[in-house]
Scaffold this motif. Sequence first.
Motif, PDB file in Angstrom:
ATOM      1  N   ALA A 158      -1.845  -0.598 -10.438  1.00  0.00           N
ATOM      2  CA  ALA A 158      -2.509  -1.650  -9.881  1.00  0.00           C
ATOM      3  C   ALA A 158      -2.008  -2.408  -8.796  1.00  0.00           C
ATOM      4  O   ALA A 158      -0.515  -2.463  -8.847  1.00  0.00           O
ATOM      5  CB  ALA A 158      -2.730  -2.663 -11.153  1.00  0.00           C
ATOM      6  N   VAL A 159      -2.690  -3.138  -8.147  1.00  0.00           N
ATOM      7  CA  VAL A 159      -2.427  -3.776  -6.911  1.00  0.00           C
ATOM      8  C   VAL A 159      -2.702  -5.185  -7.181  1.00  0.00           C
ATOM      9  O   VAL A 159      -3.870  -5.494  -7.210  1.00  0.00           O
ATOM     10  CB  VAL A 159      -2.802  -3.242  -5.489  1.00  0.00           C
ATOM     11  N   VAL A 160      -1.872  -6.225  -6.910  1.00  0.00           N
ATOM     12  CA  VAL A 160      -2.188  -7.763  -7.008  1.00  0.00           C
ATOM     13  C   VAL A 160      -1.483  -8.564  -5.720  1.00  0.00           C
ATOM     14  O   VAL A 160      -0.287  -8.294  -5.387  1.00  0.00           O
ATOM     15  CB  VAL A 160      -1.532  -8.387  -8.078  1.00  0.00           C
ATOM     16  N   MET A 161      -2.359  -8.886  -5.030  1.00  0.00           N
ATOM     17  CA  MET A 161      -1.980  -9.639  -3.853  1.00  0.00           C
ATOM     18  C   MET A 161      -2.673 -11.273  -3.851  1.00  0.00           C
ATOM     19  O   MET A 161      -3.859 -11.277  -4.031  1.00  0.00           O
ATOM     20  CB  MET A 161      -2.157  -9.098  -2.608  1.00  0.00           C
TER      21      MET A 161
ATOM     22  N   LEU B  36      -9.497   0.543  -4.282  1.00  0.00           N
ATOM     23  CA  LEU B  36      -8.090   0.203  -4.541  1.00  0.00           C
ATOM     24  C   LEU B  36      -7.656   1.321  -5.697  1.00  0.00           C
ATOM     25  O   LEU B  36      -6.754   2.119  -5.643  1.00  0.00           O
ATOM     26  CB  LEU B  36      -7.710  -1.040  -5.037  1.00  0.00           C
ATOM     27  N   THR B  37      -8.714   1.334  -6.648  1.00  0.00           N
ATOM     28  CA  THR B  37      -8.609   2.456  -7.856  1.00  0.00           C
ATOM     29  C   THR B  37      -8.575   3.729  -7.377  1.00  0.00           C
ATOM     30  O   THR B  37      -7.638   4.528  -7.636  1.00  0.00           O
ATOM     31  CB  THR B  37      -9.724   1.893  -8.823  1.00  0.00           C
TER      32      THR B  37
ATOM     33  N   TYR C 299       0.651  -1.068  -0.107  1.00  0.00           N
ATOM     34  CA  TYR C 299       0.030  -0.123   0.120  1.00  0.00           C
ATOM     35  C   TYR C 299       0.931   1.225  -0.127  1.00  0.00           C
ATOM     36  O   TYR C 299       0.449   2.334  -0.734  1.00  0.00           O
ATOM     37  CB  TYR C 299      -0.815   0.034   1.103  1.00  0.00           C
ATOM     38  N   GLN C 300       1.889   1.243   0.626  1.00  0.00           N
ATOM     39  CA  GLN C 300       2.649   2.398   0.906  1.00  0.00           C
ATOM     40  C   GLN C 300       3.508   2.754  -0.549  1.00  0.00           C
ATOM     41  O   GLN C 300       3.332   3.765  -1.084  1.00  0.00           O
ATOM     42  CB  GLN C 300       4.109   2.181   1.784  1.00  0.00           C
TER      43      GLN C 300
END
Length: 899
Positions: A188-191, A458-459, A174-175
């Motif tokens: 974009a964030v993928v976990m 998230l976006t 996130y940071q």
Amino acid sequence: MREITAVLGPTNTGKTHYAIERMLGHQTGIIGLPLRLLAREVYEKVVDLRGLGAVALLTGEERIVPPRARYYVCTVEAMPLGMAADFVAVDEIQLCADPDRGHIFTQRLLHSRGRAETLFMGAASMRARIESLVPDARFLYRERFSELTYSGPKKISRMPPRAAIVAFSVENVYQIAELIRRQKGGAAVVMGALSPRTRNAQVEMYQNGEVDYLVATDAIGMGLNLDISHVAFAGLSKFDGRRMRYLMPNELAQIAGRAGRYMENGTFGVTGEAHDLEPDWVEAIENHRFAPIQKLEWRNPKLDFGSMKGLIASLERAPDDRELLRAREADDLRSLKGLASMPDVIDQVRFAPEVRRLWEVCQIPDFRKLSGGEHVALLAKVHAQLSEGHISEDWLAQQVKSIDRVDGGIDQLSKRLAFIRTWTYVAQRKDWLNDVSYWRSATRRVEDRLSDVLHARLTQRFVDRRTSVLMRRLKQKERLLAQVSENGDVTVEDQFIGKLDGFRFILDPKASDQEAKTLRATALAALQPVFNLRSDKMYNAPDTEFDFTEQGGLMWGDSAVGKLVAGADALSPQIDVFVDEEAGPEVAEKVRRRLGHWMERKIAALFEPLLAIKNDETLEGLARGVGFQLVEALGVIPRAEISKDIKELDQDARATLRKHGVRFGQFTIFQHLMLKPAPTRLRLVLWSLQQGLQEFPEAPPPGLVTVPALPDAPEGYYARAGYRLAGDRSIRIDMLERLADMLRSMDTRGGFEANADMLSITGLTLEQFANLMVGLGYAAERGERPKGKPVAEGAEPQLKPEENAEGAEDAPKAEDAPKAAESEEAVEEVEVFYTFRWAMKPRAQGQRQNKSEPRGKKPKGKRGKPQGKQPQSARSPRKDKPFDPDNPFAALAALKAKD
């Protein structure tokens, strides 16, 4: 004949694609994949090739099984063990060595077989173990399609497009995503913890070019096929569930290998707090050379369900083969031990079916990542429900309802998604619920709803939507249309991108560095007609619309359109215009001419008396020289700087300069009109330009006789501001000259006190005046004395006792004397006074030490007798020159001569 093949090699060799092709060449097939995200990706590919009815998807939380499914795409844990298929494949087989999940992969390696063909895909480091444990396997090595090279450390601000930054905790993900949003426009964030729906939405945003950066955990290392050109590690250690440890080179290679898809070369490096990689590690990753895996994790697959103790013992049994290592205690075994210690559970579990059911409950994953005790407590509740036959639908409905909320931020939504995943897993067990279809659908709806909202959150947090829209348009090579509002706001595709201030386009500071150049060029091209119209409007604007700032800026209304720069002399400044290069040279020249005309007129109006001196051809000789110096000093010059020239000026020359308003003061030579606020303000700007100051000092507030001294004022500031520094204050030079006139009649050697007129013209208290006088060269001696009490009007004066007409009868008695004295002391007031004396020592008797020494009364002689009277004028006029009627000192001398 059954064929077993190990397809080994680094990442980006097409192993998974090869396995899909081989599977579709058979009538039936099962493929096990390491992540449900990858399973979902492969499932969608196979569906595109064979249709929905032919493909099943099995994961811990998702079960899509059409009646006539022929191909099963699964996570490795969810592979159907009792089902016979022509083809069986297991991807990322090197995970047999993983401390947490390795025993499951080892089980598939040892026991999962297709009737016709079996494939194991993974790293070449597994070859020795496969050769030993699966002797009849053949090996197929595949080379990487593209090169992978190390590019070293790189700041996030310099990260190239199409890059993935890998972190190993949610907080770090996130940071970094927040930082990229500020610097690059978004990521974009993928976990692995994301639901497939959220993950797919985030990946789609990256794949279609809405954002150029991906921030992910090591989940992307397991076969996810993304268009990544560079992988940067933001850290080199991770928490593995038990402790923090550094990643090994083969683990880094698995992730770094995501860079460079198919024939495109890729790079990897480090960023943030990650230190530079060791050269031998770099060489190993680039050349895919790693130490062979020595031990595989193993857990006994033959479980004893006769009792809980027997089950635990069978799970803890050690392997017979030296190449196998007993797996460490997993979450399910830890949960089993916790439940086996509960009296209620012991009472409910007596026979083998009940032990088997308890073990199935222990398989529920701890998606919520709670403490072990909390997870075991939840499993105990589920087991209690199952002990009654089925899970109560009312109880399950209550659990799901508490989760079915979309308020809150990312963390709250992520927690709810983890909770619903537990019940989604439960809903996949057809023998646990009466209405399995309903609950699968119900939990799926809640998960999808939470997933969609989480994607939106998230976006919203990590992507600048404006950047997303504009970058997509740019990649599609669509023309961007810009509009300008009346107040200067510039929009492109209905997205605000900046403001037009005068003739400069100011990009929105929130715009990313990457898009700034393109957006600026697009906006300026659209603004060309606006620049031309504005320059015409400005050229015809009246002078009243223009002004200058204390720092030399030039304003047209509220817009900064230029600044003054030093010219050949102080009264001829040059102009630097604020016009964007894209506006064109014609617009810039028109703005420069208009500002130049205005400034010439401004200087001519405010410095008219100085220009008159400059242009007066009747001034000759020394008078012209003094006038020239005064013009250069912009109308104010300390007398000490030109004292020699002033001393040599005759009365005719002085008279000529006085006609131009020049005042010859004791401290300053000045043109009196130049002390007005408007000329003073401009004089400071022009003087600061000539001095090359970085920051221009401002003029004192108008109307004040004295002002506090400025700290660190540049040399020469006070004179150009029309003031003279004296102590901790400065005094306006015209008032200083008036004060000097008053002091001429004072005994500056013997001492004098300030009178009301002195305090009045300076506007100071006595204490402040004393400080001012010290600053002018005087000594100030402080004293106190009884303050005289005024007699009230109409009151009779008090007589002394001996003057009383009635004699001693009215005299105060002796015993009353102390009281009378006390009464007098009580009413007596004390006043403060200062005695001022000239503090500078004279060079010789009768001579002043310097030009500032006052021409006051002469001190007494050595015996205390007054010396002879001296004229009060500064100097007797020359006999061969007529008196100048404009010279007050000469006029005064003439009057005294008549007397």
